[in-house]
Scaffold this motif. Structure first.
Motif, PDB file in Angstrom:
ATOM      1  N   PRO A  77     -10.975   7.484  -3.814  1.00  0.00           N
ATOM      2  CA  PRO A  77     -10.787   7.132  -2.318  1.00  0.00           C
ATOM      3  C   PRO A  77     -12.223   7.843  -1.559  1.00  0.00           C
ATOM      4  CG  PRO A  77      -9.195   8.457  -2.492  1.00  0.00           C
ATOM      5  CD  PRO A  77      -9.714   8.529  -3.831  1.00  0.00           C
ATOM      6  N   HIS A  78     -13.377   7.932  -2.010  1.00  0.00           N
ATOM      7  CA  HIS A  78     -14.145   8.542  -0.936  1.00  0.00           C
ATOM      8  C   HIS A  78     -14.482   7.867  -0.026  1.00  0.00           C
ATOM      9  CE1 HIS A  78     -16.075   6.473  -4.540  1.00  0.00           C
ATOM     10  NE2 HIS A  78     -17.067   5.831  -3.702  1.00  0.00           N
ATOM     11  N   GLU A  79     -14.437   6.400  -0.104  1.00  0.00           N
ATOM     12  CA  GLU A  79     -14.476   5.406   0.900  1.00  0.00           C
ATOM     13  C   GLU A  79     -13.435   5.882   2.019  1.00  0.00           C
ATOM     14  OE1 GLU A  79     -12.999   1.485   0.232  1.00  0.00           O
ATOM     15  OE2 GLU A  79     -12.504   1.184   2.411  1.00  0.00           O
ATOM     16  N   PHE A  80     -12.507   6.228   1.461  1.00  0.00           N
ATOM     17  CA  PHE A  80     -11.391   6.769   2.383  1.00  0.00           C
ATOM     18  C   PHE A  80     -12.006   8.250   3.048  1.00  0.00           C
ATOM     19  CE2 PHE A  80      -7.335   9.085   3.087  1.00  0.00           C
ATOM     20  CZ  PHE A  80      -6.796   7.927   3.948  1.00  0.00           C
ATOM     21  N   LEU A  81     -12.482   8.993   2.549  1.00  0.00           N
ATOM     22  CA  LEU A  81     -12.966  10.306   2.729  1.00  0.00           C
ATOM     23  C   LEU A  81     -14.167  10.070   3.949  1.00  0.00           C
ATOM     24  CD1 LEU A  81     -13.556  13.315   2.836  1.00  0.00           C
ATOM     25  CD2 LEU A  81     -15.257  12.892   1.037  1.00  0.00           C
ATOM     26  N   SER A  82     -14.760   8.987   3.652  1.00  0.00           N
ATOM     27  CA  SER A  82     -16.108   8.768   4.577  1.00  0.00           C
ATOM     28  C   SER A  82     -15.415   8.393   5.787  1.00  0.00           C
ATOM     29  CB  SER A  82     -16.836   7.645   3.914  1.00  0.00           C
ATOM     30  OG  SER A  82     -16.226   6.257   4.067  1.00  0.00           O
ATOM     31  N   HIS A  83     -14.110   7.831   5.671  1.00  0.00           N
ATOM     32  CA  HIS A  83     -13.643   7.346   7.153  1.00  0.00           C
ATOM     33  C   HIS A  83     -13.265   8.524   8.137  1.00  0.00           C
ATOM     34  CE1 HIS A  83     -12.070   3.791   5.040  1.00  0.00           C
ATOM     35  NE2 HIS A  83     -13.233   3.668   5.098  1.00  0.00           N
ATOM     36  N   CYS A 128       0.724  -1.057  -0.115  1.00  0.00           N
ATOM     37  CA  CYS A 128      -0.141  -0.144  -0.005  1.00  0.00           C
ATOM     38  C   CYS A 128       0.873   1.156   0.032  1.00  0.00           C
ATOM     39  CB  CYS A 128      -0.664   0.043   1.169  1.00  0.00           C
ATOM     40  SG  CYS A 128      -2.068   1.433   1.214  1.00  0.00           S
ATOM     41  N   GLY A 129       0.782   1.888  -1.182  1.00  0.00           N
ATOM     42  CA  GLY A 129       1.622   3.130  -1.228  1.00  0.00           C
ATOM     43  C   GLY A 129       1.099   4.388  -0.821  1.00  0.00           C
ATOM     44  N   VAL A 130      -0.070   4.260  -0.170  1.00  0.00           N
ATOM     45  CA  VAL A 130      -0.536   5.540   0.402  1.00  0.00           C
ATOM     46  C   VAL A 130       0.007   6.327   1.422  1.00  0.00           C
ATOM     47  CG1 VAL A 130      -2.562   6.383   1.576  1.00  0.00           C
ATOM     48  CG2 VAL A 130      -2.837   4.565  -0.034  1.00  0.00           C
ATOM     49  N   LYS A 131       0.181   7.664   0.904  1.00  0.00           N
ATOM     50  CA  LYS A 131       0.929   8.741   1.869  1.00  0.00           C
ATOM     51  C   LYS A 131       0.210   9.566   2.353  1.00  0.00           C
ATOM     52  CE  LYS A 131       3.921   8.391  -1.741  1.00  0.00           C
ATOM     53  NZ  LYS A 131       5.150   9.080  -2.478  1.00  0.00           N
ATOM     54  N   HIS A 191      -5.930   3.466  -0.461  1.00  0.00           N
ATOM     55  CA  HIS A 191      -5.518   2.158  -0.161  1.00  0.00           C
ATOM     56  C   HIS A 191      -5.965   0.921  -0.607  1.00  0.00           C
ATOM     57  CE1 HIS A 191      -4.271   4.334   3.797  1.00  0.00           C
ATOM     58  NE2 HIS A 191      -5.066   4.771   3.720  1.00  0.00           N
ATOM     59  N   ASN A 192      -5.306  -0.006  -0.900  1.00  0.00           N
ATOM     60  CA  ASN A 192      -5.562  -1.303  -1.445  1.00  0.00           C
ATOM     61  C   ASN A 192      -5.972  -2.242  -0.411  1.00  0.00           C
ATOM     62  OD1 ASN A 192      -3.057  -1.772  -0.459  1.00  0.00           O
ATOM     63  ND2 ASN A 192      -2.401  -2.110  -2.645  1.00  0.00           N
ATOM     64  N   HIS A 193      -6.481  -1.853   0.903  1.00  0.00           N
ATOM     65  CA  HIS A 193      -6.808  -3.013   1.695  1.00  0.00           C
ATOM     66  C   HIS A 193      -7.692  -2.344   2.678  1.00  0.00           C
ATOM     67  CE1 HIS A 193      -4.299  -0.372   4.589  1.00  0.00           C
ATOM     68  NE2 HIS A 193      -3.531  -0.057   3.538  1.00  0.00           N
ATOM     69  N   HIS A 194      -8.042  -3.310   3.305  1.00  0.00           N
ATOM     70  CA  HIS A 194      -9.163  -2.729   4.532  1.00  0.00           C
ATOM     71  C   HIS A 194      -8.456  -2.154   5.734  1.00  0.00           C
ATOM     72  CE1 HIS A 194     -12.410  -4.472   2.185  1.00  0.00           C
ATOM     73  NE2 HIS A 194     -12.009  -5.736   2.241  1.00  0.00           N
ATOM     74  N   ILE A 195      -9.276  -1.428   6.562  1.00  0.00           N
ATOM     75  CA  ILE A 195      -8.775  -1.032   7.508  1.00  0.00           C
ATOM     76  C   ILE A 195      -8.162  -1.865   8.623  1.00  0.00           C
ATOM     77  CG2 ILE A 195      -9.220   0.688   9.622  1.00  0.00           C
ATOM     78  CD1 ILE A 195     -11.490   1.982   7.641  1.00  0.00           C
ATOM     79  N   PRO A 196      -7.189  -1.712   9.308  1.00  0.00           N
ATOM     80  CA  PRO A 196      -6.932  -2.759   9.945  1.00  0.00           C
ATOM     81  C   PRO A 196      -7.876  -2.909  11.396  1.00  0.00           C
ATOM     82  CG  PRO A 196      -5.018  -1.453   9.761  1.00  0.00           C
ATOM     83  CD  PRO A 196      -6.103  -0.807   8.897  1.00  0.00           C
ATOM     84  N   THR A 197      -8.271  -4.176  11.553  1.00  0.00           N
ATOM     85  CA  THR A 197      -9.480  -4.181  12.668  1.00  0.00           C
ATOM     86  C   THR A 197      -8.956  -4.225  13.889  1.00  0.00           C
ATOM     87  OG1 THR A 197      -9.440  -6.492  12.278  1.00  0.00           O
ATOM     88  CG2 THR A 197     -11.051  -5.433  11.120  1.00  0.00           C
ATOM     89  N   THR A 198      -7.511  -4.558  13.808  1.00  0.00           N
ATOM     90  CA  THR A 198      -6.927  -4.505  15.332  1.00  0.00           C
ATOM     91  C   THR A 198      -6.530  -3.231  15.905  1.00  0.00           C
ATOM     92  OG1 THR A 198      -4.697  -4.534  14.422  1.00  0.00           O
ATOM     93  CG2 THR A 198      -6.019  -6.733  14.855  1.00  0.00           C
ATOM     94  N   LEU A 199      -7.153  -1.864  15.350  1.00  0.00           N
ATOM     95  CA  LEU A 199      -6.592  -0.868  15.805  1.00  0.00           C
ATOM     96  C   LEU A 199      -7.547  -0.100  16.816  1.00  0.00           C
ATOM     97  CD1 LEU A 199      -3.948   0.668  14.817  1.00  0.00           C
ATOM     98  CD2 LEU A 199      -5.624   2.048  13.374  1.00  0.00           C
TER      99      LEU A 199
END
Length: 328
Positions: free
Chosen positions: A268-274, A215-218, A239-247
């Motif tokens: 990444p509007h998913e991203f935005l939604s976060h 994942c090369g997101v910066k 992001h090319n992966h899901h949010i780590p659930t362990t966080l």
DNA sequence: CGTTTTTGACCGGCGC
DNA sequence: GCGCCGGTCAAAAACG
């Protein structure tokens, strides 16, 4: 450090109030017209990024309240454009630092401030993370200081090319957040890889990279020197992966399913939604969501092409309909 | 001991 | 060509 001292924050007062120009991470020095859309007069656009001027509601035809699904759609539309998506909590129209504002009314406004469009649509967006890896690899192969650099030239050139390409492809997404905390919890894990003094600002800019493999997101985080309570966060990539659930109890549960489900498109509007202030368990209780902005990568003028750019009026309509739907 | 942060050095782009 | 600047690297330190 030393360069920090060289920068005098008092020097060169800027009418853009520090939210624009070089202190604003998505301001394009080479393309000042980014704030000069015909439909959005420059002063308003300028003021839009300064909470001390007016709220976004004031700016955008007297206010808009939208729901997040629609907001996601709006982002979806704008994924290939350079539209600015501004989001704020209504409590941030002022400089009040209202606690728990995340659960309050959400005011989101969309306005188009840029005509920039991304580079070639057939460019391989999916390989961005790989490119990052390759990029760092070639950099690692670089001879350390003092070494001979014969084979180095080639790798440098290749690296330069891929880097440039990559930079043009990576969508950027930035927003302002009113928070005392610089690094806001967003569900992902980040590793800091650099910090630089920001010109004219006493506050440094921090560079983070997603710790997930491939994942090369910066993201860049800096604090506005005009309003130190405002944190400017800029994301680059998807992001090319899901949010780590362990966080720390975050992850997918932090966000509403409909938003997650609406994230099939490239942007990444998913991203935005976060980052939308919808979570009651947001650890940053006193964080006010202020402005969001999507950016497309810079690109040479001659390569501009026809890309679906959402009409500004359309976005306005969208916001209006949001307004109608949301208001009781 | 593995991971993350710190921080000075380095690199490339860009303006002059 | 030179200097400035933003971004990145990478070794060392700090952290958990």
């Amino acid at each position: 450090m030393s360069s920090d001292e060289k920068n005098n924050p008092q020097h060169n007062y800027d009418p853009f109030q520090g939210f624009n120009r070089s202190t604003f991470p998505f301001y394009d020095d080479k393309n000042p017209s980014i704030y000069h859309r015909s439909a959005a007069p420059t002063p308003a656009a300028v003021q839009a990024f300064d909470p001390s001027y007016m709220s976004f509601n004031d700016y955008f035809n007297g206010g808009s309240v939208i729901n997040y699904n629609s907001f996601s759609r709006a982002l979806d539309m704008s994924c290939s454009s350079s539209d600015v998506v501004s989001a704020m909590d209504d409590s941030t129209g002022t400089t009040n630092n209202t606690k728990n504002s995340v659960g309050g009314d959400k005011h989101i406004q969309i306005h188009n401030i840029s005509e920039e469009i991304p580079s070639t649509p057939n460019s391989s967006v999916s390989c961005s993370s790989k490119e990052v890896e390759d990029s760092s690899k070639t950099k690692k192969e670089k001879q350390p200081k003092g070494s001979e650099d014969h084979g180095d030239d080639r790798s440098k050139k290749v690296n330069k090319a891929t880097k440039k390409e990559k930079q043009q492809k990576e969508p950027r997404f930035a927003f302002l957040t009113k928070s005392e905390i610089d690094n806001l919890e967003d569900g992902y894990r980040w590793r800091k890889y650099g910090q630089k003094a920001v010109k004219k600002s006493p506050y440094p800019r921090s560079y983070y990279r997603c710790t997930s493999l491939k994942c090369g997101v910066k993201k860049r985080i800096e604090r506005s020197y005009q309003d130190p309570s405002v944190v400017i966060t800029t994301y680059e990539g998807k992001h090319n992966h899901h949010i780590p659930t362990t966080l720390r109890g975050h992850g997918a549960g932090m966000f509403s399913p409909p938003i997650m489900a609406s994230s099939a498109s490239g942007f990444p509007h998913e991203f935005l939604s976060h980052f939308l202030p919808s979570s009651s368990n947001n650890p940053v209780g006193n964080t006010n969501f202020m402005h969001c902005q999507t950016l497309s990568p810079q690109q040479p003028q001659q390569h501009q092409q026809q890309v679906q750019v959402p009409d500004y009026g359309l976005l306005q309509d969208l916001v209006s309909s949001f307004n109608r739907n949301q208001l009781p």
